[in-house]
Design an enzyme around this catalytic site. Structure first.
Site, PDB file in Angstrom:
ATOM      1  CG  ASP A  13      -1.618   1.390   1.606  1.00 43.58           C
ATOM      2  OD1 ASP A  13      -2.278   1.902   0.326  1.00 43.58           O
ATOM      3  OD2 ASP A  13      -1.603   1.782   2.607  1.00 43.58           O
ATOM      4  CB  SER A  14       0.569   4.506  -0.839  1.00 44.77           C
ATOM      5  OG  SER A  14      -0.984   4.718  -0.271  1.00 44.77           O
ATOM      6  CE1 TYR A  45       3.025   5.552  -3.448  1.00 48.33           C
ATOM      7  CE2 TYR A  45       1.878   3.640  -4.169  1.00 48.33           C
ATOM      8  CZ  TYR A  45       3.197   4.202  -3.651  1.00 48.33           C
ATOM      9  OH  TYR A  45       4.232   3.306  -3.757  1.00 48.33           O
ATOM     10  N   GLY A  46      -2.876   9.314  -3.651  1.00 55.91           N
ATOM     11  CA  GLY A  46      -3.975   9.288  -4.184  1.00 55.91           C
ATOM     12  C   GLY A  46      -3.991  10.273  -5.106  1.00 55.91           C
ATOM     13  CB  CYS A  76      -2.525   0.996  -2.765  1.00 57.36           C
ATOM     14  SG  CYS A  76      -3.238   3.228  -2.899  1.00 57.36           S
ATOM     15  CG  ASN A  77      -9.720   1.616  -3.427  1.00 53.62           C
ATOM     16  OD1 ASN A  77     -10.795   0.764  -3.443  1.00 53.62           O
ATOM     17  ND2 ASN A  77      -8.632   0.402  -2.072  1.00 53.62           N
ATOM     18  CB  THR A  78      -4.693   5.078  -5.996  1.00 55.91           C
ATOM     19  OG1 THR A  78      -5.310   5.489  -4.358  1.00 55.91           O
ATOM     20  CG2 THR A  78      -3.306   6.417  -6.817  1.00 55.91           C
ATOM     21  CD  GLU A 155      -2.301   8.265   6.728  1.00 56.77           C
ATOM     22  OE1 GLU A 155      -1.729   9.530   7.662  1.00 56.77           O
ATOM     23  OE2 GLU A 155      -2.045   7.906   6.360  1.00 56.77           O
ATOM     24  CB  CYS A 189      -9.810   4.735  -0.017  1.00 56.05           C
ATOM     25  SG  CYS A 189      -8.673   5.635   1.000  1.00 56.05           S
ATOM     26  CB  THR A 190      -6.444   1.936   2.348  1.00 54.51           C
ATOM     27  OG1 THR A 190      -5.616   3.193   1.971  1.00 54.51           O
ATOM     28  CG2 THR A 190      -5.641   0.870   1.028  1.00 54.51           C
ATOM     29  CG  HIS A 191      -6.387   5.853   4.570  1.00 51.66           C
ATOM     30  ND1 HIS A 191      -6.226   5.342   3.668  1.00 51.66           N
ATOM     31  CD2 HIS A 191      -5.715   6.684   5.556  1.00 51.66           C
ATOM     32  CE1 HIS A 191      -4.490   5.304   3.780  1.00 51.66           C
ATOM     33  NE2 HIS A 191      -4.471   6.127   5.100  1.00 51.66           N
TER      34      HIS A 191
HETATM   35  N1  DGL Z   1      -4.146   3.653  -0.176  1.00 45.10           N
HETATM   36  C1  DGL Z   1      -4.315   5.074  -1.177  1.00 45.10           C
HETATM   37  C2  DGL Z   1      -5.706   4.161  -1.911  1.00 45.10           C
HETATM   38  O1  DGL Z   1      -6.517   3.155  -1.506  1.00 45.10           O
HETATM   39  C3  DGL Z   1      -5.050   6.195  -0.265  1.00 45.10           C
HETATM   40  C4  DGL Z   1      -3.801   6.747   0.403  1.00 45.10           C
HETATM   41  C5  DGL Z   1      -3.137   7.231  -0.089  1.00 45.10           C
HETATM   42  O2  DGL Z   1      -2.906   8.724  -1.042  1.00 45.10           O
HETATM   43  O3  DGL Z   1      -1.959   7.285  -0.843  1.00 45.10           O
HETATM   44  O4  DGL Z   1      -6.121   5.449  -2.844  1.00 45.10           O
END
Ligand code: DGL
Length: 271
Positions: A13-14, A45-46, A76-78, A155, A189-191
């Protein structure tokens, strides 16, 4: 692939948000060895360009392959949205992203056949969820909206906080303007899984009814189990977790927040 049974599942993940996927994996596949890499030095990464996210994703995958993993999960979804197709062609092990499992779960869940997707700017701009949902059922109506402020709120640990509900309401009001009849919301999104209580409340206020929230972390864990089962590569031992990050600054504070338990000693690496 019987010789790979003892190999780990690699997850990247990012940052630390992907630990929500590790949490779901540990529930679904408690016997597996897991290696997690959070690229905390380069987060987020988003809001980066697809080219940059692809470059970072390759470095993450190289690290996991160096650990001999039998399956790569892009938590990471992005990164899933912009890097998965290129990576899947290059890798000799199966690779699973967040988008397809989330889309399949949403397509199964929606009664009204109208789905909303929220995620980072990069995920929304890529259109990956829209494509994935339409590939499953092209009669599905899909609307999407970026929610960049939700990552820092998660976060911060403001998971069920009035401020988070207010911000989520604003984003969901913008989504509702695109389609008031969605009944299913993909948390792309992971969060977002740790914000579920706030998102559920905000959705209820904005739409005046309960939406089905699709957590792509759970969907990914279920599909990872299915992939390994089909390949006769499910582990039978005692599960382990080895975590690595590229910057250690907030891991002690954030790790347990997303994983739901202490991640144990976390290695710091330079990619
Ligand atoms: N991990 C990113 C996602 O799931 C979220 C955090 C980021 O922007 O890096 O898209």
């Amino acid at each position: 692939m019987a010789e790979n049974i003892g190999a780990a599942i690699g997850v990247f993940d990012s940052g630390v948000g992907g630990l929500t996927v590790v949490r779901a994996l540990r529930r679904a596949l408690p016997a597996e060895a897991l290696v997690y890499l959070g690229d905390t030095a380069r987060l987020p990464y988003g809001n980066k360009s697809p080219e940059t996210v692809r470059r970072y994703s390759r470095l993450n995958v190289d690290f996991l392959l160096g650990r001999g993993v039998k399956l790569v999960l892009i938590a990471c979804n992005t990164a899933s949205a912009v890097a998965l197709p290129a990576l899947a062609d290059e890798l000799s092990v199966p690779v699973l992203g967040a988008v397809e499992p989330g889309a399949r779960a949403a397509a199964r869940a929606s009664q009204s056949r109208r789905v909303g997707v929220i995620g980072t700017l990069g995920t929304v701009r890529s259109g990956a969820y829209v494509r994935a949902l339409h590939a499953i059922d092209d009669s599905l109506a899909v609307v999407q909206h970026p929610c960049p402020l939700l990552v820092p709120l998660a976060e911060e640990g403001w998971t069920d906080d009035a401020v988070t509900v207010t911000i989520a309401e604003r984003y969901l009001t913008e989504l509702r303007a695109l389609d008031p009849d969605v009944d299913t919301l993909v948390l792309g999104c992971t969060h977002y899984p740790i914000l579920k209580p706030a998102l559920a409340r905000a959705a209820e206020h904005v739409f005046g009814r309960t939406l089905t929230l699709v957590d792509s972390a759970d969907a990914m864990a279920a599909e990872a189990a299915a992939i390994l089962g089909q390949r006769h590569a499910l582990a039978t031992g005692t599960g382990t977790l080895d975590c690595f990050v590229t910057d250690h600054a907030r891991i002690t504070e954030l790790g347990p927040r997303f994983l739901g338990e202490d991640p144990g000693p976390v290695g710091v690496i330079d990619l």
